[in-house]
Motif scaffolding. Structure first.
Motif, PDB file in Angstrom:
ATOM      1  N   MET A  61       0.833  -1.187   0.000  1.00 36.69           N
ATOM      2  CA  MET A  61       0.000   0.000   0.000  1.00 36.69           C
ATOM      3  C   MET A  61       0.879   1.253   0.000  1.00 36.69           C
ATOM      4  SD  MET A  61      -3.474   0.101   0.977  1.00 36.69           S
ATOM      5  CE  MET A  61      -4.715  -1.107   0.923  1.00 36.69           C
ATOM      6  N   MET A  62       0.429   2.253  -0.732  1.00 39.60           N
ATOM      7  CA  MET A  62       1.137   3.534  -0.794  1.00 39.60           C
ATOM      8  C   MET A  62       0.732   4.405   0.387  1.00 39.60           C
ATOM      9  SD  MET A  62       0.498   4.748  -4.683  1.00 39.60           S
ATOM     10  CE  MET A  62       0.264   3.484  -5.917  1.00 39.60           C
ATOM     11  N   GLN A  63       1.505   5.435   0.599  1.00 38.91           N
ATOM     12  CA  GLN A  63       1.104   6.477   1.517  1.00 38.91           C
ATOM     13  C   GLN A  63       0.139   7.398   0.769  1.00 38.91           C
ATOM     14  OE1 GLN A  63       1.965   6.727   4.827  1.00 38.91           O
ATOM     15  NE2 GLN A  63       2.820   4.695   4.467  1.00 38.91           N
ATOM     16  N   THR A  64      -0.696   8.108   1.473  1.00 39.31           N
ATOM     17  CA  THR A  64      -1.717   8.956   0.847  1.00 39.31           C
ATOM     18  C   THR A  64      -1.130   9.933  -0.163  1.00 39.31           C
ATOM     19  OG1 THR A  64      -3.043   8.816   2.850  1.00 39.31           O
ATOM     20  CG2 THR A  64      -3.601  10.565   1.311  1.00 39.31           C
ATOM     21  N   LEU A  65      -0.078  10.667   0.215  1.00 37.45           N
ATOM     22  CA  LEU A  65       0.488  11.662  -0.695  1.00 37.45           C
ATOM     23  C   LEU A  65       1.120  11.011  -1.921  1.00 37.45           C
ATOM     24  CD1 LEU A  65       1.905  14.317   1.786  1.00 37.45           C
ATOM     25  CD2 LEU A  65      -0.259  14.334   0.525  1.00 37.45           C
ATOM     26  N   GLU A  66       1.637   9.797  -1.771  1.00 34.62           N
ATOM     27  CA  GLU A  66       2.167   9.068  -2.935  1.00 34.62           C
ATOM     28  C   GLU A  66       1.038   8.745  -3.915  1.00 34.62           C
ATOM     29  OE1 GLU A  66       5.571   6.047  -2.064  1.00 34.62           O
ATOM     30  OE2 GLU A  66       4.228   6.087  -0.315  1.00 34.62           O
ATOM     31  N   ALA A  67      -0.094   8.299  -3.399  1.00 40.42           N
ATOM     32  CA  ALA A  67      -1.231   7.978  -4.262  1.00 40.42           C
ATOM     33  C   ALA A  67      -1.750   9.229  -4.960  1.00 40.42           C
ATOM     34  CB  ALA A  67      -2.348   7.307  -3.458  1.00 40.42           C
ATOM     35  N   ILE A  68      -1.795  10.346  -4.243  1.00 35.83           N
ATOM     36  CA  ILE A  68      -2.239  11.603  -4.851  1.00 35.83           C
ATOM     37  C   ILE A  68      -1.277  12.011  -5.961  1.00 35.83           C
ATOM     38  CG2 ILE A  68      -2.547  14.087  -4.430  1.00 35.83           C
ATOM     39  CD1 ILE A  68      -3.657  13.289  -1.630  1.00 35.83           C
ATOM     40  N   ALA A  69       0.014  11.891  -5.712  1.00 35.80           N
ATOM     41  CA  ALA A  69       1.010  12.277  -6.711  1.00 35.80           C
ATOM     42  C   ALA A  69       0.991  11.353  -7.928  1.00 35.80           C
ATOM     43  CB  ALA A  69       2.406  12.279  -6.084  1.00 35.80           C
ATOM     44  N   LYS A  70       0.627  10.106  -7.748  1.00 36.51           N
ATOM     45  CA  LYS A  70       0.631   9.137  -8.859  1.00 36.51           C
ATOM     46  C   LYS A  70      -0.655   9.166  -9.677  1.00 36.51           C
ATOM     47  CE  LYS A  70       1.681   4.469 -10.128  1.00 36.51           C
ATOM     48  NZ  LYS A  70       2.104   3.157  -9.756  1.00 36.51           N
ATOM     49  N   ARG A  71      -1.766   9.598  -9.099  1.00 39.55           N
ATOM     50  CA  ARG A  71      -3.054   9.541  -9.793  1.00 39.55           C
ATOM     51  C   ARG A  71      -3.051  10.387 -11.057  1.00 39.55           C
ATOM     52  NH1 ARG A  71      -7.395  10.303 -11.852  1.00 39.55           N
ATOM     53  NH2 ARG A  71      -7.070  12.510 -12.014  1.00 39.55           N
ATOM     54  N   LYS A  72      -3.562   9.835 -12.125  1.00 40.11           N
ATOM     55  CA  LYS A  72      -3.723  10.572 -13.382  1.00 40.11           C
ATOM     56  C   LYS A  72      -4.984  10.075 -14.065  1.00 40.11           C
ATOM     57  CE  LYS A  72      -1.563   7.644 -16.759  1.00 40.11           C
ATOM     58  NZ  LYS A  72      -1.561   7.655 -18.159  1.00 40.11           N
ATOM     59  N   SER A  73      -5.508  10.874 -14.962  1.00 41.20           N
ATOM     60  CA  SER A  73      -6.694  10.472 -15.719  1.00 41.20           C
ATOM     61  C   SER A  73      -6.266   9.541 -16.845  1.00 41.20           C
ATOM     62  CB  SER A  73      -7.397  11.705 -16.291  1.00 41.20           C
ATOM     63  OG  SER A  73      -7.910  12.485 -15.237  1.00 41.20           O
ATOM     64  N   THR A  74      -6.903   8.383 -16.911  1.00 44.45           N
ATOM     65  CA  THR A  74      -6.584   7.364 -17.905  1.00 44.45           C
ATOM     66  C   THR A  74      -7.652   7.375 -18.990  1.00 44.45           C
ATOM     67  OG1 THR A  74      -5.466   6.013 -16.267  1.00 44.45           O
ATOM     68  CG2 THR A  74      -6.272   4.870 -18.233  1.00 44.45           C
ATOM     69  N   ARG A  75      -7.205   7.363 -20.235  1.00 43.58           N
ATOM     70  CA  ARG A  75      -8.135   7.373 -21.366  1.00 43.58           C
ATOM     71  C   ARG A  75      -7.862   6.235 -22.341  1.00 43.58           C
ATOM     72  NH1 ARG A  75      -7.100  12.618 -19.876  1.00 43.58           N
ATOM     73  NH2 ARG A  75      -8.950  13.891 -19.501  1.00 43.58           N
ATOM     74  N   ASP A  76      -7.225   5.179 -21.838  1.00 41.64           N
ATOM     75  CA  ASP A  76      -6.928   4.032 -22.708  1.00 41.64           C
ATOM     76  C   ASP A  76      -7.020   2.724 -21.933  1.00 41.64           C
ATOM     77  OD1 ASP A  76      -4.651   4.231 -21.114  1.00 41.64           O
ATOM     78  OD2 ASP A  76      -3.271   3.768 -22.749  1.00 41.64           O
ATOM     79  N   PHE A  77      -8.180   2.470 -21.338  1.00 44.49           N
ATOM     80  CA  PHE A  77      -8.365   1.266 -20.538  1.00 44.49           C
ATOM     81  C   PHE A  77      -8.360   0.016 -21.407  1.00 44.49           C
ATOM     82  CE2 PHE A  77     -10.434   4.564 -17.958  1.00 44.49           C
ATOM     83  CZ  PHE A  77      -9.856   4.324 -16.717  1.00 44.49           C
ATOM     84  N   ASP A  78      -7.917  -1.070 -20.804  1.00 40.74           N
ATOM     85  CA  ASP A  78      -8.018  -2.392 -21.431  1.00 40.74           C
ATOM     86  C   ASP A  78      -9.385  -2.947 -21.043  1.00 40.74           C
ATOM     87  OD1 ASP A  78      -7.958  -5.072 -22.141  1.00 40.74           O
ATOM     88  OD2 ASP A  78      -5.897  -5.372 -21.458  1.00 40.74           O
ATOM     89  N   PRO A  79     -10.339  -3.000 -21.997  1.00 39.94           N
ATOM     90  CA  PRO A  79     -11.700  -3.421 -21.641  1.00 39.94           C
ATOM     91  C   PRO A  79     -11.807  -4.885 -21.223  1.00 39.94           C
ATOM     92  CG  PRO A  79     -11.488  -3.178 -24.010  1.00 39.94           C
ATOM     93  CD  PRO A  79     -10.205  -2.680 -23.408  1.00 39.94           C
ATOM     94  N   ASP A  80     -10.780  -5.666 -21.523  1.00 38.47           N
ATOM     95  CA  ASP A  80     -10.831  -7.093 -21.206  1.00 38.47           C
ATOM     96  C   ASP A  80     -10.120  -7.460 -19.906  1.00 38.47           C
ATOM     97  OD1 ASP A  80     -12.279  -7.687 -23.573  1.00 38.47           O
ATOM     98  OD2 ASP A  80     -10.406  -7.501 -24.708  1.00 38.47           O
TER      99      ASP A  80
END
Length: 179
Positions: A1-20
């Motif tokens: 598990m990440m620390q909260t600030l690490e998760a905030i820093a890593k989060r980005k909007s994804t627009r290319d999901f693998d539907p499968d």
């Protein structure tokens, strides 16, 4: 598990999901639980409803009906191929105008950070959800309670191009301090 600030820093909007590539049910449950811990105006928890949709046919039908409602010549995937979408609906009876959007944003932000912490890519959705809110038949198929309407959503899954690398936390908005 990440620390909260690490998760905030890593989060980005994804627009290319693998539907499968499905998100495991226990991770979805954790993401939903995180959303349920969000601050809600006056703690009116009965003013929101969450709908988790993993049905590809229904997600495709939402895409088609939303594109038609927006008078788009070419339908598009409003969910970017995500295998799961969590829709936040709000009661039509709110204590203050517009508070449903603030409440939904808090719920979704908690879910996006929890998803990132679990290694699940994600994106906040709004535009297509507004068209969905006007489609009573589709809202019925999704089991959205009477008297509620979709206001926002989170799409979750795994990116085809890989997850984001952590960024340095920085101040990127205008800020002033008053001492």
């Amino acid at each position: 598990m990440m620390q909260t600030l690490e998760a905030i820093a890593k989060r980005k909007s994804t627009r290319d999901f693998d539907p499968d590539k499905a998100v495991p049910e226990e991770i979805i449950d954790t993401i939903v639980k995180a959303g349920c811990q969000a601050p809600i105006g006056a703690n009116k928890r009965d003013s929101l409803h969450l709908t988790v949709c993993r049905n590809k046919e229904i997600l495709n039908e939402i895409n088609q009906s939303t594109a038609a409602a927006m008078k788009m010549e070419t339908p598009r995937d409003f969910f970017y191929g995500a295998p799961a979408v969590i829709i936040v609906s709000a009661s039509e009876k709110q204590m203050a105008p517009g508070i449903e959007y603030a409440n939904a944003a808090c719920v979704i932000e908690n879910m996006l950070i929890a998803a990132t912490d679990a290694g699940v890519d994600n994106i906040y959705l709004w535009g297509g959800i507004q068209a969905l809110a006007k489609n009573a038949d589709m809202c019925g198929k999704l089991g959205i309670p009477e008297g509620f309407r979709p206001v926002s959503a989170a799409a979750i899954g795994y990116s085809k191009s890989g997850s984001a690398e952590p960024r340095e936390l920085s101040v990127s908005l205008a800020v002033n301090y008053i001492d």
